[in-house]
Design an enzyme around this catalytic site. Structure first.
Site, PDB file in Angstrom:
ATOM      1  N   ARG A 143      -7.767   4.107  12.309  1.00 24.95           N
ATOM      2  CA  ARG A 143      -8.395   3.153  13.409  1.00 24.95           C
ATOM      3  C   ARG A 143      -8.445   1.678  12.885  1.00 24.95           C
ATOM      4  O   ARG A 143      -7.648   1.001  13.549  1.00 24.95           O
ATOM      5  CB  ARG A 143      -9.902   3.641  13.251  1.00 24.95           C
ATOM      6  CG  ARG A 143     -11.017   3.162  14.524  1.00 24.95           C
ATOM      7  CD  ARG A 143     -11.206   1.694  14.610  1.00 24.95           C
ATOM      8  NE  ARG A 143     -12.177   1.388  13.446  1.00 24.95           N
ATOM      9  CZ  ARG A 143     -12.298   0.055  12.822  1.00 24.95           C
ATOM     10  NH1 ARG A 143     -11.894  -0.978  13.545  1.00 24.95           N
ATOM     11  NH2 ARG A 143     -13.045   0.124  11.803  1.00 24.95           N
ATOM     12  N   ASP A 144      -8.774   1.397  11.825  1.00 24.73           N
ATOM     13  CA  ASP A 144      -8.760  -0.186  11.283  1.00 24.73           C
ATOM     14  C   ASP A 144      -7.386  -0.381  11.217  1.00 24.73           C
ATOM     15  O   ASP A 144      -6.757  -1.522  11.555  1.00 24.73           O
ATOM     16  CB  ASP A 144      -9.666  -0.409  10.090  1.00 24.73           C
ATOM     17  CG  ASP A 144      -9.860  -1.896  10.189  1.00 24.73           C
ATOM     18  OD1 ASP A 144      -9.108  -2.802  10.652  1.00 24.73           O
ATOM     19  OD2 ASP A 144     -11.095  -2.149   9.730  1.00 24.73           O
ATOM     20  N   HIS A 168      -4.945  -1.660  13.959  1.00 24.50           N
ATOM     21  CA  HIS A 168      -4.681  -3.268  14.116  1.00 24.50           C
ATOM     22  C   HIS A 168      -3.421  -3.706  13.713  1.00 24.50           C
ATOM     23  O   HIS A 168      -2.476  -4.400  14.170  1.00 24.50           O
ATOM     24  CB  HIS A 168      -5.855  -4.110  13.493  1.00 24.50           C
ATOM     25  CG  HIS A 168      -7.144  -3.904  14.272  1.00 24.50           C
ATOM     26  ND1 HIS A 168      -7.111  -4.150  15.548  1.00 24.50           N
ATOM     27  CD2 HIS A 168      -8.190  -3.409  13.928  1.00 24.50           C
ATOM     28  CE1 HIS A 168      -8.700  -4.059  15.990  1.00 24.50           C
ATOM     29  NE2 HIS A 168      -9.323  -3.597  14.868  1.00 24.50           N
ATOM     30  N   SER A 171     -16.580  -7.810   8.639  1.00 24.53           N
ATOM     31  CA  SER A 171     -15.476  -8.078   9.628  1.00 24.53           C
ATOM     32  C   SER A 171     -14.390  -9.271   9.185  1.00 24.53           C
ATOM     33  O   SER A 171     -13.369  -9.041   9.709  1.00 24.53           O
ATOM     34  CB  SER A 171     -15.854  -8.047  11.020  1.00 24.53           C
ATOM     35  OG  SER A 171     -17.082  -7.301  11.140  1.00 24.53           O
ATOM     36  N   HIS A 183     -18.464  -1.768   4.530  1.00 26.05           N
ATOM     37  CA  HIS A 183     -16.712  -2.008   5.204  1.00 26.05           C
ATOM     38  C   HIS A 183     -16.444  -3.261   4.827  1.00 26.05           C
ATOM     39  O   HIS A 183     -16.937  -4.139   5.371  1.00 26.05           O
ATOM     40  CB  HIS A 183     -17.158  -1.576   6.556  1.00 26.05           C
ATOM     41  CG  HIS A 183     -15.543  -1.744   7.363  1.00 26.05           C
ATOM     42  ND1 HIS A 183     -14.967  -0.644   7.537  1.00 26.05           N
ATOM     43  CD2 HIS A 183     -14.961  -2.920   7.638  1.00 26.05           C
ATOM     44  CE1 HIS A 183     -13.904  -1.033   8.052  1.00 26.05           C
ATOM     45  NE2 HIS A 183     -13.625  -2.374   8.225  1.00 26.05           N
ATOM     46  N   HIS A 186     -13.118  -6.204   3.994  1.00 25.94           N
ATOM     47  CA  HIS A 186     -11.657  -6.560   4.285  1.00 25.94           C
ATOM     48  C   HIS A 186     -11.383  -7.548   3.234  1.00 25.94           C
ATOM     49  O   HIS A 186     -12.244  -8.159   2.536  1.00 25.94           O
ATOM     50  CB  HIS A 186     -11.951  -7.357   5.564  1.00 25.94           C
ATOM     51  CG  HIS A 186     -11.796  -6.633   7.081  1.00 25.94           C
ATOM     52  ND1 HIS A 186     -10.424  -6.203   7.613  1.00 25.94           N
ATOM     53  CD2 HIS A 186     -12.482  -5.699   7.578  1.00 25.94           C
ATOM     54  CE1 HIS A 186     -10.652  -5.190   8.406  1.00 25.94           C
ATOM     55  NE2 HIS A 186     -12.032  -5.001   8.432  1.00 25.94           N
ATOM     56  N   TYR A 221     -13.048 -13.416  12.801  1.00 23.67           N
ATOM     57  CA  TYR A 221     -12.920 -11.806  12.939  1.00 23.67           C
ATOM     58  C   TYR A 221     -11.579 -11.424  12.432  1.00 23.67           C
ATOM     59  O   TYR A 221     -10.467 -11.935  12.998  1.00 23.67           O
ATOM     60  CB  TYR A 221     -13.297 -11.580  14.448  1.00 23.67           C
ATOM     61  CG  TYR A 221     -13.517  -9.850  14.641  1.00 23.67           C
ATOM     62  CD1 TYR A 221     -14.353  -9.383  13.922  1.00 23.67           C
ATOM     63  CD2 TYR A 221     -12.702  -9.332  15.686  1.00 23.67           C
ATOM     64  CE1 TYR A 221     -14.370  -7.952  14.287  1.00 23.67           C
ATOM     65  CE2 TYR A 221     -12.986  -8.077  15.960  1.00 23.67           C
ATOM     66  CZ  TYR A 221     -13.769  -7.178  15.202  1.00 23.67           C
ATOM     67  OH  TYR A 221     -14.124  -6.026  15.314  1.00 23.67           O
TER      68      TYR A 221
END
Length: 347
Positions: free
Chosen positions: A19-20, A23, A173, A201, A203, A292
């Site tokens: 899913r991520d 990108h 995010s 979550h 990044h 983002y």
């Protein structure tokens, strides 16, 4: 800065490579790739595998990028492949609807993760209602959580808990948090919620995905996310194989097979990668400016087409506090910067 992990417990680990990672993969996963990744993750012991367009169910579009393979086919393939892991999907209110959620349930999902901006938890009420009506495990995502203080996020999390969320996540995010930011936000949710678990979550735009995840665990996080090779938006996510090794060394391994994950990262994911996400010039700018993470590749592409430095685009988007769903701002900002540059040259 060190964090006391003595009171931390082994977390529930959710993998979001499908899913991520979509990108980074420009939403081009094939059924064969999804099956191979899912099998490796399932055999290594992850709790759940998230599968959908990078921007969630229904995200395949001109604005967010078209999927090579229908996400329902990918979900179906993963569900047919796994033996133990749950299958999850992401849903953003305003992008995904009841129609897509119902189709995803029919395709095999057992969990939905409902994501809103961290200021807009109230728009998720009907979506949590639908999730519970369909018998799904329901998880809330407070996106761009770096933009608001812990006490504000706690109030938003309480709303999601009231709507039926089983878990509420602090979601970095933009990859903009420092460890103390992750710790404070998770701690606030742990103190505010009476029933729902708390997730984190990360990044890696500032190179802190693993560090922030450990800080979240020290604050009491129950669930954490990761991806194979850190494959995800921006500079990627916490690399699952690294996280597994770190958790094992810390005595917090929830049952992950570290060496199977190392093999999966090297031999399954390695040949599939379009590129290896890392904190490069533009990714660091995203974390620094609080933008983002999914804006990265869009800014690079538009910058190249228009002859505008992606760094300038990203910094201006950060100044304007652009959030998910405002991808159209990228082109607008780039055009404004190009016009400004042309005007300066004319002068």
């Amino acid at each position: 800065m060190s964090w006391d992990l003595s009171t931390a417990k082994p977390p529930v680990v959710v993998d979001t490579t499908l899913r991520d990672g979509s990108h980074a993969h420009r939403h081009q996963y094939t059924v064969e790739e999804a099956r191979a990744i899912a099998q490796a993750l399932d055999e290594a012991g992850v709790y759940a595998i998230e599968v959908s367009h990078g921007d969630g169910l229904g995200g395949s579009s001109l604005q967010y990028g078209f999927s090579r393979t229908d996400e329902m086919e990918l979900i179906r393939a993963v569900r047919e492949t796994v033996r133990r892991a749950k299958v999850a999907a992401l849903l953003l209110p305003g992008i995904g609807t009841r129609k897509e959620l119902k189709e995803a349930v029919e395709a095999g999902i057992q969990m939905v993760r409902i994501a809103t901006q961290c200021t807009e938890a109230d728009i998720s009420e009907q979506h949590f209602g639908m999730a519970k009506e369909m018998g799904l495990e329901a998880v809330g995502f407070l996106m761009m959580s770096h933009m608001r203080p812990p006490e504000f996020l706690a109030e938003q999390a309480r709303l999601m808990e009231g709507y039926g969320a089983d878990v509420v996540y602090i979601v970095d995010s933009a990859g903009a948090m420092l460890p103390e930011d992750a710790y404070a936000r998770v701690k606030a949710l742990k103190e505010a919620l009476s029933r729902a678990k708390v997730g984190f979550h990360a990044h890696n735009n500032l190179g802190l995905a693993i560090g922030n995840t450990l800080a979240a665990l020290a604050a009491g996080a129950d669930w954490v996310d990761a991806t194979l090779r850190g494959y995800g938006a921006g500079a990627g996510n916490a690399p699952l194989e690294v996280l597994a090794a770190v958790l094992d060394k810390a005595g917090l391994n929830p049952g992950l097979d570290v060496f199977k994950l190392l093999d999966a990262a090297e031999y399954v994911m390695g040949p599939i990668l379009h590129f290896q996400p890392y904190p490069d010039r533009d990714s660091v700018a995203i974390g620094y400016a609080g933008v983002y993470s999914t804006f990265l590749l869009h800014a690079k592409r538009i910058g190249k087409e228009l002859g505008v430095d992606p760094l300038a685009i990203l910094l201006e988007l950060g100044r304007r506090q652009a959030v998910a769903g405002q991808e159209d701002w990228i082109l607008r900002v780039a055009l404004e910067l190009k016009e400004k540059e042309a005007g300066a040259l004319a002068d």
